[in-house]
Write a protein that holds these residues in place. Structure first.
Motif, PDB file in Angstrom:
ATOM      1  N   ASP A  96      -3.793   4.347  10.723  1.00  0.00           N
ATOM      2  CA  ASP A  96      -3.613   4.433   9.333  1.00  0.00           C
ATOM      3  C   ASP A  96      -3.597   3.099   8.700  1.00  0.00           C
ATOM      4  OD1 ASP A  96      -3.685   7.377  10.058  1.00  0.00           O
ATOM      5  OD2 ASP A  96      -1.392   7.262  10.252  1.00  0.00           O
ATOM      6  N   THR A  97      -4.370   3.179   7.457  1.00  0.00           N
ATOM      7  CA  THR A  97      -3.928   2.078   6.513  1.00  0.00           C
ATOM      8  C   THR A  97      -3.367   2.871   5.383  1.00  0.00           C
ATOM      9  OG1 THR A  97      -6.280   1.047   7.124  1.00  0.00           O
ATOM     10  CG2 THR A  97      -5.075   0.805   5.212  1.00  0.00           C
ATOM     11  N   ILE A  98      -2.313   2.523   4.822  1.00  0.00           N
ATOM     12  CA  ILE A  98      -1.425   3.059   4.068  1.00  0.00           C
ATOM     13  C   ILE A  98      -1.493   2.049   2.630  1.00  0.00           C
ATOM     14  CG2 ILE A  98       0.627   3.736   2.983  1.00  0.00           C
ATOM     15  CD1 ILE A  98       1.415   4.308   5.885  1.00  0.00           C
ATOM     16  N   THR A  99      -1.830   2.650   1.626  1.00  0.00           N
ATOM     17  CA  THR A  99      -1.926   1.763   0.176  1.00  0.00           C
ATOM     18  C   THR A  99      -0.934   2.389  -0.687  1.00  0.00           C
ATOM     19  OG1 THR A  99      -3.610   2.918  -0.869  1.00  0.00           O
ATOM     20  CG2 THR A  99      -4.350   1.141   0.401  1.00  0.00           C
ATOM     21  N   ARG A 100      -0.190   1.510  -1.571  1.00  0.00           N
ATOM     22  CA  ARG A 100       0.444   1.970  -2.532  1.00  0.00           C
ATOM     23  C   ARG A 100       0.618   1.219  -3.812  1.00  0.00           C
ATOM     24  NH1 ARG A 100       6.599   0.814   0.056  1.00  0.00           N
ATOM     25  NH2 ARG A 100       6.666  -1.681   0.018  1.00  0.00           N
ATOM     26  N   LYS A 101       0.816   1.750  -4.935  1.00  0.00           N
ATOM     27  CA  LYS A 101       0.962   1.013  -6.033  1.00  0.00           C
ATOM     28  C   LYS A 101       2.375   0.906  -6.458  1.00  0.00           C
ATOM     29  CE  LYS A 101      -0.675   1.201 -10.907  1.00  0.00           C
ATOM     30  NZ  LYS A 101      -1.659   1.822 -11.886  1.00  0.00           N
ATOM     31  N   SER A 118       3.292  -9.373  -6.724  1.00  0.00           N
ATOM     32  CA  SER A 118       3.939 -10.550  -7.184  1.00  0.00           C
ATOM     33  C   SER A 118       5.334 -10.548  -6.898  1.00  0.00           C
ATOM     34  CB  SER A 118       3.611 -10.863  -8.701  1.00  0.00           C
ATOM     35  OG  SER A 118       4.245  -9.545  -9.358  1.00  0.00           O
ATOM     36  N   HIS A 119       5.974  -9.456  -6.584  1.00  0.00           N
ATOM     37  CA  HIS A 119       7.167  -9.448  -6.057  1.00  0.00           C
ATOM     38  C   HIS A 119       7.295  -9.479  -4.449  1.00  0.00           C
ATOM     39  CE1 HIS A 119       9.174  -8.356 -10.015  1.00  0.00           C
ATOM     40  NE2 HIS A 119       7.932  -7.822 -10.257  1.00  0.00           N
ATOM     41  N   ASN A 120       6.401  -9.671  -3.925  1.00  0.00           N
ATOM     42  CA  ASN A 120       6.428  -9.839  -2.528  1.00  0.00           C
ATOM     43  C   ASN A 120       6.787  -8.568  -1.745  1.00  0.00           C
ATOM     44  OD1 ASN A 120       6.138 -11.342   0.008  1.00  0.00           O
ATOM     45  ND2 ASN A 120       8.060 -11.719   0.289  1.00  0.00           N
ATOM     46  N   ASN A 121       6.323  -7.379  -2.407  1.00  0.00           N
ATOM     47  CA  ASN A 121       6.488  -6.042  -1.908  1.00  0.00           C
ATOM     48  C   ASN A 121       5.137  -5.777  -1.359  1.00  0.00           C
ATOM     49  OD1 ASN A 121       9.289  -5.560  -2.566  1.00  0.00           O
ATOM     50  ND2 ASN A 121       8.877  -5.055  -4.684  1.00  0.00           N
ATOM     51  N   TRP A 122       4.960  -5.184  -0.348  1.00  0.00           N
ATOM     52  CA  TRP A 122       3.676  -4.781   0.463  1.00  0.00           C
ATOM     53  C   TRP A 122       3.091  -3.665  -0.517  1.00  0.00           C
ATOM     54  CZ3 TRP A 122       2.273  -0.032   2.259  1.00  0.00           C
ATOM     55  CH2 TRP A 122       3.367   0.831   2.812  1.00  0.00           C
ATOM     56  N   ILE A 123       1.621  -3.834  -0.483  1.00  0.00           N
ATOM     57  CA  ILE A 123       0.952  -2.761  -1.192  1.00  0.00           C
ATOM     58  C   ILE A 123      -0.348  -2.139  -0.151  1.00  0.00           C
ATOM     59  CG2 ILE A 123       1.472  -3.196  -3.480  1.00  0.00           C
ATOM     60  CD1 ILE A 123      -1.202  -5.027  -3.646  1.00  0.00           C
ATOM     61  N   MET A 124      -0.521  -2.896   0.884  1.00  0.00           N
ATOM     62  CA  MET A 124      -1.692  -2.291   1.810  1.00  0.00           C
ATOM     63  C   MET A 124      -0.989  -2.663   3.295  1.00  0.00           C
ATOM     64  SD  MET A 124      -5.646  -3.127   2.425  1.00  0.00           S
ATOM     65  CE  MET A 124      -6.019  -1.814   0.723  1.00  0.00           C
ATOM     66  N   PHE A 133       3.842  -2.601  12.321  1.00  0.00           N
ATOM     67  CA  PHE A 133       3.203  -2.432  11.208  1.00  0.00           C
ATOM     68  C   PHE A 133       2.759  -3.747  10.689  1.00  0.00           C
ATOM     69  CE2 PHE A 133       7.021   0.177  11.695  1.00  0.00           C
ATOM     70  CZ  PHE A 133       6.586   0.923  10.861  1.00  0.00           C
ATOM     71  N   HIS A 134       1.383  -3.758  10.241  1.00  0.00           N
ATOM     72  CA  HIS A 134       0.720  -4.896   9.893  1.00  0.00           C
ATOM     73  C   HIS A 134       0.341  -4.813   8.490  1.00  0.00           C
ATOM     74  CE1 HIS A 134      -0.125  -5.820  14.184  1.00  0.00           C
ATOM     75  NE2 HIS A 134      -0.220  -4.483  14.214  1.00  0.00           N
ATOM     76  N   TYR A 135       0.714  -6.128   7.825  1.00  0.00           N
ATOM     77  CA  TYR A 135       0.737  -5.911   6.159  1.00  0.00           C
ATOM     78  C   TYR A 135      -0.379  -6.912   5.921  1.00  0.00           C
ATOM     79  CZ  TYR A 135       5.451  -4.252   6.810  1.00  0.00           C
ATOM     80  OH  TYR A 135       6.441  -3.557   7.330  1.00  0.00           O
ATOM     81  N   LEU A 136      -1.491  -6.258   4.952  1.00  0.00           N
ATOM     82  CA  LEU A 136      -2.539  -6.895   4.373  1.00  0.00           C
ATOM     83  C   LEU A 136      -2.509  -7.495   3.058  1.00  0.00           C
ATOM     84  CD1 LEU A 136      -5.124  -4.297   5.643  1.00  0.00           C
ATOM     85  CD2 LEU A 136      -4.223  -6.334   6.745  1.00  0.00           C
ATOM     86  N   ASN A 137      -1.604  -6.691   2.209  1.00  0.00           N
ATOM     87  CA  ASN A 137      -1.597  -7.154   0.617  1.00  0.00           C
ATOM     88  C   ASN A 137      -0.276  -7.111   0.451  1.00  0.00           C
ATOM     89  OD1 ASN A 137      -4.357  -8.426   0.299  1.00  0.00           O
ATOM     90  ND2 ASN A 137      -4.919  -6.092   0.393  1.00  0.00           N
TER      91      ASN A 137
END
Length: 232
Positions: free
Chosen positions: A223-228, A211-217, A204-208
């Protein structure tokens, strides 16, 4: 009299700040990944919703809702499986002991079309620290049982899966210096004369991060996974 009022006001302010600090440091348990391969992630902050994928109109998305106590309450998903579009709805219900600690989480799955035999109930049991320690299926996929273990930092580092219709598997979790999951290794355990061995490794490689330090990309494999993530 004025001093007493000032002292009371100061104490109220300290309590409010402490309460806010506690809320900011709050952890929310996210159990996700499907009906037969759930993963556990500790999210920072008081999470309200997690949306994986671009939007609810996308070909693949997973939308999970939480209450203000940090419980998963429902989820909606749409994904492609064997060239078919699958819709999944889940209703979650938490149970507590007399001290207010969560001891059980039930998930009632409704899948359409149910070509995998995934409709049914899945249960997660919690220990006295409110960590997931067991997962038991009921008519979901194939009957299976999952056992979880944790490291000294409270992170899942071991998962043991077995069932009537499934080959036993052991998962080992490895984390980076920021407590984010770095890799997940799958092993076939030693059974009788059969030696155990590593089957697969997912990185797993985290890109973004938010502000709570939870990954969003995040990137895993191709596969590139994004989340809000939204918060209370």
């Amino acid at each position: 009299m004025k001093k007493v009022v000032l002292v009371v006001q100061f104490l109220i302010l300290v309590m409010v700040v402490a309460s806010c600090k506690h809320q900011d440091e709050r952890k929310t348990i996210l159990i996700d990944g499907g009906v037969d391969d759930e993963q556990i992630e500790m999210l920072n902050g008081s999470v309200k919703e997690v949306l994986s994928g671009d939007s609810t109109k996308a070909d693949n998305f997973n939308h999970i809702y939480f209450d203000q106590r940090g419980n998963m309450v429902r989820a909606n998903a749409k994904y492609i499986s064997y060239h078919d579009t699958v819709y999944r709805k889940v209703v979650y219900k938490s149970e507590y002991d007399k001290y207010g600690k969560r001891i059980l989480l039930k998930a009632n799955y409704s899948v359409y079309p149910d070509s995998c035999g995934c409709n049914g109930i899945l249960k997660w049991k919690f220990d006295n620290k409110e960590r997931v320690i067991e997962s038991i299926s009921d008519k979901i996929r194939f009957d299976h049982f999952i056992e979880y273990k944790y490291d000294s930092l409270g992170r899942v580092n071991y998962k043991n899966v077995w069932g009537k219709m499934e080959d036993p598997e052991i998962y080992r979790y490895k984390y980076d210096n920021n407590n984010h999951l770095k890799s997940l290794e799958t092993y076939e355990p030693e059974i009788g004369n059969k030696k155990g061995h590593l089957v697969n490794t997912i990185n797993f490689h985290y890109l973004n991060f938010d502000s709570h330090n939870n990954w969003i990309m995040m990137v895993t494999g191709t596969d590139t996974i994004t989340r809000k993530i939204t918060y209370y």
